[in-house]
Motif scaffolding. Sequence first.
Motif, PDB file in Angstrom:
ATOM      1  N   TRP A  46       0.789  -1.235   0.000  1.00 31.10           N
ATOM      2  CA  TRP A  46       0.000   0.000   0.000  1.00 31.10           C
ATOM      3  C   TRP A  46       0.817   1.279   0.000  1.00 31.10           C
ATOM      4  N   SER A 104       7.264   6.206  10.403  1.00 29.69           N
ATOM      5  CA  SER A 104       6.395   5.117   9.934  1.00 29.69           C
ATOM      6  C   SER A 104       4.954   5.424  10.323  1.00 29.69           C
ATOM      7  N   GLY A 105       4.039   4.692   9.717  1.00 31.05           N
ATOM      8  CA  GLY A 105       2.632   4.878  10.052  1.00 31.05           C
ATOM      9  C   GLY A 105       2.390   4.640  11.543  1.00 31.05           C
ATOM     10  N   SER A 106       3.006   3.587  12.079  1.00 30.21           N
ATOM     11  CA  SER A 106       2.829   3.277  13.499  1.00 30.21           C
ATOM     12  C   SER A 106       3.288   4.434  14.381  1.00 30.21           C
ATOM     13  N   TYR A 137      -7.074  -0.989  12.326  1.00 27.25           N
ATOM     14  CA  TYR A 137      -5.639  -1.307  12.359  1.00 27.25           C
ATOM     15  C   TYR A 137      -4.862  -0.002  12.297  1.00 27.25           C
ATOM     16  N   HIS A 138      -3.905   0.146  13.202  1.00 28.18           N
ATOM     17  CA  HIS A 138      -3.155   1.399  13.248  1.00 28.18           C
ATOM     18  C   HIS A 138      -1.660   1.186  13.372  1.00 28.18           C
ATOM     19  N   GLY A 139      -1.207  -0.054  13.220  1.00 25.06           N
ATOM     20  CA  GLY A 139       0.221  -0.312  13.276  1.00 25.06           C
ATOM     21  C   GLY A 139       0.569  -1.350  14.315  1.00 25.06           C
ATOM     22  N   ASP A 231      -6.635   8.425  10.925  1.00 21.23           N
ATOM     23  CA  ASP A 231      -5.456   7.676  10.507  1.00 21.23           C
ATOM     24  C   ASP A 231      -5.563   7.479   8.994  1.00 21.23           C
ATOM     25  N   VAL A 233      -3.061   6.850   7.037  1.00 21.02           N
ATOM     26  CA  VAL A 233      -1.803   6.222   6.610  1.00 21.02           C
ATOM     27  C   VAL A 233      -2.023   5.412   5.324  1.00 21.02           C
ATOM     28  N   MET A 234      -3.127   4.675   5.244  1.00 17.49           N
ATOM     29  CA  MET A 234      -3.415   3.931   4.016  1.00 17.49           C
ATOM     30  C   MET A 234      -4.283   4.740   3.062  1.00 17.49           C
ATOM     31  N   LYS A 260       2.603   6.025   4.398  1.00 17.90           N
ATOM     32  CA  LYS A 260       2.742   5.238   3.147  1.00 17.90           C
ATOM     33  C   LYS A 260       2.959   6.015   1.835  1.00 17.90           C
TER      34      LYS A 260
HETATM   35  C1  LIG Z   1      -0.030   0.440   7.482  1.00 14.98           C
HETATM   36  C2  LIG Z   1      -0.851   1.198   8.430  1.00 14.98           C
HETATM   37  C3  LIG Z   1      -0.303   1.701   9.617  1.00 14.98           C
HETATM   38  C4  LIG Z   1       1.097   1.375  10.061  1.00 14.98           C
HETATM   39  O1  LIG Z   1       2.044   1.901   9.212  1.00 14.98           O
HETATM   40  P1  LIG Z   1       3.550   1.323   9.263  1.00 14.98           P
HETATM   41  O2  LIG Z   1       4.305   2.227   8.357  1.00 14.98           O
HETATM   42  O3  LIG Z   1       3.456  -0.076   8.752  1.00 14.98           O
HETATM   43  O4  LIG Z   1       4.003   1.387  10.657  1.00 14.98           O
HETATM   44  C5  LIG Z   1      -1.104   2.480  10.423  1.00 14.98           C
HETATM   45  N1  LIG Z   1      -2.364   2.754  10.087  1.00 14.98           N
HETATM   46  C6  LIG Z   1      -2.932   2.288   8.960  1.00 14.98           C
HETATM   47  C7  LIG Z   1      -4.334   2.651   8.642  1.00 14.98           C
HETATM   48  C8  LIG Z   1      -2.195   1.482   8.103  1.00 14.98           C
HETATM   49  O5  LIG Z   1      -2.774   0.970   7.004  1.00 14.98           O
END
Ligand SMILES: *Cc1c(COP(=O)(O)O)cnc(C)c1O
Length: 421
Positions: A46, A104-106, A137-139, A231, A233-234, A260
């Motif tokens: 992703w 990172s996302g986490s 999901y958040h990491g 969040d 991130v995705m 991401k």
């Molecule tokens: C992938 C993801 C994360 C974590 O990101 P990393 O870079 O893998 O740590 C957090 N939140 C969402 C919604 C994600 O899809």
Amino acid sequence: MSRSAVWHPFTQHAVEPPAMAIARTDGAYLETRDGRRILDAISSWWVVTHGHRHPRIMEAIRIATETLDQVIFAGLTHEPAEQLATALTALTPAGLDWVFYSDSGSTSVEVALKMALGYFRNIGAPRSRIVVMEHGYHGDTIGAMSVGARGVFNAAYEPLLFEVDTIPFPVAGRAQQTLDRLEACLRDRKAAAIVVEPLVLGAGGMLTYPASVLAEMKRVAEASETLFIADEVMTGWGRTGTLFACEQAGISPDILCTSKGLTGGSIPLAATLATDAIFRAHYSHDRSRTFFHSSSYTANPIACTAALANIEVWRTEPVMERIASLSRMQAERARRFEGDHRFSDIRLAGTIAAFELRVERAGYLAEIGPKLRAFFLDCDLLVRPLGNVVYLLPPYCVTAAELDRLYDAIDEAASLAKAVA
Ligand SMILES: *Cc1c(COP(=O)(O)O)cnc(C)c1O
């Protein structure tokens, strides 16, 4: 070759085949040493938005290495970080005026949670409860796991995870229950923040819900002065059809996490954006109110330059048109499975399409998952089902013909799954 010393992520080494070595990446493809070209239908988990090794982003990285490497970011700054912060505040929903970098996302989520707790402590009205959505999901760090769904992934770490209030996922036709539960949660116990993935829950199985529900959740949170953490991130950087998913609900979160697609998927970088109110709560002559967070590689100049180049790609290339066209192509092709009993559900959200296979044992550990992955790989397609959910989340450069290949393979895979079940 001697035994590999690499311990791979989310990999059960005892049962999975040895990792395939990738020697080169190009556009929508991963190339193996022996010349196999594998279509990356999940954008390498992703992250890759435009395609692998976008020339403009690669060029910017090369040039950046001639002037800067890592620079400590406490008390020092640099042009790439400054320019990127300005660009991000302009591109994200209104009111997000401050940019905190991580890698990172986490970590962007950990930063968001710490900002929320710091905010309430510093305004003299401490709150520490966090409200989360079922299947979120958040990491994979401890805080990020705490606010995510509990399951086989984190059972071993459960004793370390903090307690949260969970609202049900807004299943179609039952969204009111989600909102009622949220309202009740916030009435009973004051919460510091609610953290959600806007419009699409990625790792939870590409579960989708409407923008109207997102807007309502924001309204309910606002009524009790609960901070709203999006969040993205995705979902960020075009995945759901708009630059950020929050735009579709017309909302401005108090905190937004992005990672991401921020560098187009080239190198790691994350940012947590916050409102001026949150920054001001930490702004004081009292040093104990400092926002105490840092990563060694905060605001890495090369990564910031890659992100700036990514934004240039968005500015100068027809990215929105590519996204609209990819979204349309997905919707047209998904129609082929309408009413098909091999699927229990089909979900579309912008460039993302997800196909839930009707199987006896659903869920992430559904036996069918690894079998499907192997089947797709035999067709030179990188598709990594989430249990019985096969999804396509391709880079925006993917062509109609490549999508046709993917849909033909899904058709075959669905029959295979039916035969196995
Ligand atoms: C992938 C993801 C994360 C974590 O990101 P990393 O870079 O893998 O740590 C957090 N939140 C969402 C919604 C994600 O899809």
